[in-house]
Design a protein around this motif. Sequence first.
Motif, PDB file in Angstrom:
ATOM      1  N   ALA A  21      -0.106   9.960  13.025  1.00  0.00           N
ATOM      2  CA  ALA A  21       0.735   8.871  13.556  1.00  0.00           C
ATOM      3  C   ALA A  21       0.530   7.588  12.755  1.00  0.00           C
ATOM      4  CB  ALA A  21       0.423   8.628  15.036  1.00  0.00           C
ATOM      5  N   SER A  22      -0.692   7.328  12.353  1.00  0.00           N
ATOM      6  CA  SER A  22      -1.013   6.103  11.614  1.00  0.00           C
ATOM      7  C   SER A  22      -0.401   6.083  10.228  1.00  0.00           C
ATOM      8  CB  SER A  22      -2.529   5.957  11.456  1.00  0.00           C
ATOM      9  OG  SER A  22      -3.186   6.081  12.684  1.00  0.00           O
ATOM     10  N   ALA A  23      -0.103   7.269   9.700  1.00  0.00           N
ATOM     11  CA  ALA A  23       0.475   7.349   8.361  1.00  0.00           C
ATOM     12  C   ALA A  23       1.983   7.125   8.385  1.00  0.00           C
ATOM     13  CB  ALA A  23       0.145   8.695   7.725  1.00  0.00           C
ATOM     14  N   ALA A  24       2.603   7.194   9.569  1.00  0.00           N
ATOM     15  CA  ALA A  24       4.057   7.024   9.657  1.00  0.00           C
ATOM     16  C   ALA A  24       4.521   5.663   9.106  1.00  0.00           C
ATOM     17  CB  ALA A  24       4.531   7.239  11.091  1.00  0.00           C
ATOM     18  N   PRO A  25       3.879   4.549   9.486  1.00  0.00           N
ATOM     19  CA  PRO A  25       4.337   3.267   8.926  1.00  0.00           C
ATOM     20  C   PRO A  25       4.114   3.156   7.416  1.00  0.00           C
ATOM     21  CG  PRO A  25       2.348   2.952  10.249  1.00  0.00           C
ATOM     22  CD  PRO A  25       2.819   4.359  10.494  1.00  0.00           C
ATOM     23  N   LEU A  26       3.090   3.825   6.904  1.00  0.00           N
ATOM     24  CA  LEU A  26       2.880   3.808   5.449  1.00  0.00           C
ATOM     25  C   LEU A  26       3.999   4.584   4.760  1.00  0.00           C
ATOM     26  CD1 LEU A  26       1.146   3.007   3.024  1.00  0.00           C
ATOM     27  CD2 LEU A  26      -0.181   5.115   3.370  1.00  0.00           C
ATOM     28  N   ALA A  27       4.384   5.717   5.357  1.00  0.00           N
ATOM     29  CA  ALA A  27       5.504   6.491   4.813  1.00  0.00           C
ATOM     30  C   ALA A  27       6.771   5.633   4.792  1.00  0.00           C
ATOM     31  CB  ALA A  27       5.718   7.751   5.650  1.00  0.00           C
ATOM     32  N   LEU A  28       6.954   4.860   5.850  1.00  0.00           N
ATOM     33  CA  LEU A  28       8.130   3.987   5.913  1.00  0.00           C
ATOM     34  C   LEU A  28       8.034   2.876   4.857  1.00  0.00           C
ATOM     35  CD1 LEU A  28      10.790   3.226   7.236  1.00  0.00           C
ATOM     36  CD2 LEU A  28       9.512   2.059   9.051  1.00  0.00           C
ATOM     37  N   LEU A  29       6.835   2.360   4.652  1.00  0.00           N
ATOM     38  CA  LEU A  29       6.650   1.328   3.619  1.00  0.00           C
ATOM     39  C   LEU A  29       7.049   1.865   2.239  1.00  0.00           C
ATOM     40  CD1 LEU A  29       5.469  -1.551   2.859  1.00  0.00           C
ATOM     41  CD2 LEU A  29       3.355  -0.335   2.303  1.00  0.00           C
TER      42      LEU A  29
END
Length: 347
Positions: free
Chosen positions: A286-294
């Motif tokens: 879940a924490s990697a989702a915003p990095l993927a979006l970045l």
Amino acid sequence: MGVIARYREHLPVGPSTPEVDLNEGSTPLVPSRNIGRALGLKHLYFKYEGLNPTGSFKDRGMVVAVAKALEAGSKVLMCASTGNTSASMAAYAARMGVRAIVVVPSGEIALNKLSQALMYGAKVVTLRGNFDSALETVRDLANRYPVALMNSINPNRIEGQKTAAFEVVDALGDAPDYLLLPVGNAGNITAYWKGFREYQSAGKATRLPRMIGAQAEGAAPIVSGHAIPNPTTVASAIRIGNPASWEGATTARDDSGGMIAAVSDTEILSAQIRLASSEGLFAEPASAAPLALLFRLVRDGKIEKDATAVVVLTGSGLKDPDAALKNVEPPIELDGDARTLAKVLKL
Ligand SMILES: *Cc1c(COP(=O)(O)O)cnc(C)c1O
């Protein structure tokens, strides 16, 4: 020092609030060493919430919610959870000597999160169905019986969680341009936005960040504008089809000029590996989702290269190793001596 002691004057606590503290909060804001450079971003930071006492940001809100529940005389704490809320609630209940009852959707919770709740001594009930139906059942029960509901619809959870925004501002000297985080039940995006606004009103920040939320494609109710009856994603912490704080999330998005968008499980898992293998930070899917979006926003030229961006790593990678291990090479097994080993390793 825990978040109540550190941010007492910004929290709904008084002289009659019991002292609850597991030294939560004060997590590091880690500057990116490699990903930022690769993306051409000069000021990229990770707020490493996996270092909280039970391994996720949930401890910030839980400490305040538990203190307030005890102040009100509650003896039984209860929550529905995809895992981390239950781990956190169970820990604080154990510390304060009150009963903890956890309702989790059967077959949907990462083993290590379940083991935490059990080790802290909570009564764990697995309910057939998904998180949304578990939450509905627990809300209904809390309306009829003397139990304190500890989900993030409990406003004291939001109060505690907003301290993460304070810490980001305290560390940077002002609010960042972008704050990126995963969105599941949407309590955290609601809490960060509240925290940034309050700090600005208190004169501790001169501006507000754009709030960028990431959902998983198979569990993206806010992006699609309607509830998802059977949400699916590898990121169990955001496998939620009908967020309790939906309105808080859309307010944060719209008032900040931000966005909430969906990323695929493939993007999530590859961001998770890249984060671990190029920054030394192991966070849960879940924490990697915003990095993927970045990654996507930078690729599309939507983020200025000199902007300050903070990605919130909401939970530790140790929470859900099964999800991560599917995507890395297994260890090499062999018989032999140093020479064979050296040959295999191409030394
Ligand atoms: C709870 C949780 C989320 C989702 O936060 P919400 O407040 O429900 O939006 C994301 N990541 C992790 C690791 C979590 O524990």
